[in-house]
Design an enzyme around this catalytic site. Structure first.
Site, PDB file in Angstrom:
ATOM      1  N   ASP A  93       1.038  -1.095  -0.161  1.00 19.03           N
ATOM      2  CA  ASP A  93       0.142   0.067  -0.095  1.00 19.03           C
ATOM      3  C   ASP A  93       0.750   1.503   0.182  1.00 19.03           C
ATOM      4  O   ASP A  93       2.126   1.305   0.168  1.00 19.03           O
ATOM      5  CB  ASP A  93      -1.019  -0.132   1.113  1.00 19.03           C
ATOM      6  N   ASP A  94       0.398   2.447  -0.310  1.00 18.92           N
ATOM      7  CA  ASP A  94       1.441   3.572  -0.486  1.00 18.92           C
ATOM      8  C   ASP A  94       1.472   4.071   1.051  1.00 18.92           C
ATOM      9  O   ASP A  94       2.704   4.590   1.421  1.00 18.92           O
ATOM     10  CB  ASP A  94       0.306   4.714  -0.961  1.00 18.92           C
ATOM     11  N   ASP A  97      -1.635   5.001   7.764  1.00 17.60           N
ATOM     12  CA  ASP A  97      -1.906   6.435   8.502  1.00 17.60           C
ATOM     13  C   ASP A  97      -2.440   6.069   9.870  1.00 17.60           C
ATOM     14  O   ASP A  97      -1.678   5.928  10.823  1.00 17.60           O
ATOM     15  CB  ASP A  97      -3.085   7.024   7.716  1.00 17.60           C
TER      16      ASP A  97
END
Ligand code: 5GP
Length: 159
Positions: A93-94, A97
């Site tokens: 995934d990027d 968070d």
């Protein structure tokens, strides 16, 4: 909130750095790209690690910048990849968070290796490998994000 603008060059370097770190954790038999954020890093990492069996895990979580909605799974992974609790599977995934997305994947595939390019302090400890940590109050703008170009998606223009 702070803004962190990532260029294509910077992102390519960081994604390759992630692949370099992951080369010590493999080998992996397949990859799952978490869409949409993981699509671009998945392409770069798959090329570096020579992975060709790639599935998507389609989720939607953010309603607006900095405001988190529920993580909704739109599409899970193929049975042959989910088999064995995700052993030998690399999930990309990027960023992580709050870690809500990572938790969802961990519950589904406890043996998978979860990697992100960036991580904020809440999500970082839940990820197996990441490259760069940014503060929780930072919003990362990727080169494919809208905020950078102030352009609406092409799909909107066609409606
Ligand atoms: P999490 O579930 O860890 O809270 O975040 C999941 C997803 O929210 C990320 O994969 C990403 O798509 C999106 N997201 C969270 N924070 C940011 C951010 O700072 N910038 C961008 N562009 N997306 C974010």
């Amino acid at each position: 909130q702070k803004a962190f603008h990532v260029s294509w060059d910077q992102f390519h370097r960081d994604a390759r750095a992630l692949a370099w770190r992951l080369s010590a954790s493999g080998p992996f038999s397949s990859m799952i790209a978490v869409t949409r954020g993981g699509l671009v890093p998945a392409a770069i990492v798959a090329r570096e690690l020579d992975l060709r069996l790639i599935d998507t895990f389609c989720v939607t979580s953010y309603v607006a910048e900095g405001v988190q909605g529920e993580v909704t799974v739109l599409k899970g992974v193929a049975a042959e990849i989910a088999a064995g609790a995700g052993a030998g599977v690399l999930v990309v995934d990027d960023l992580a968070d709050t870690g809500a997305t990572v938790k969802q994947i961990r519950a589904l595939l406890p043996k998978a290796h979860i990697a992100t390019v960036y991580a904020k302090p809440l999500g970082g400890p839940l990820v197996d490998t990441y490259v760069t940590e940014v503060s929780q109050d930072t919003w990362i703008y990727f080169p494919w994000d809208l905020g950078l170009s102030f352009q609406a998606p092409i799909a909107d223009a066609r409606r």
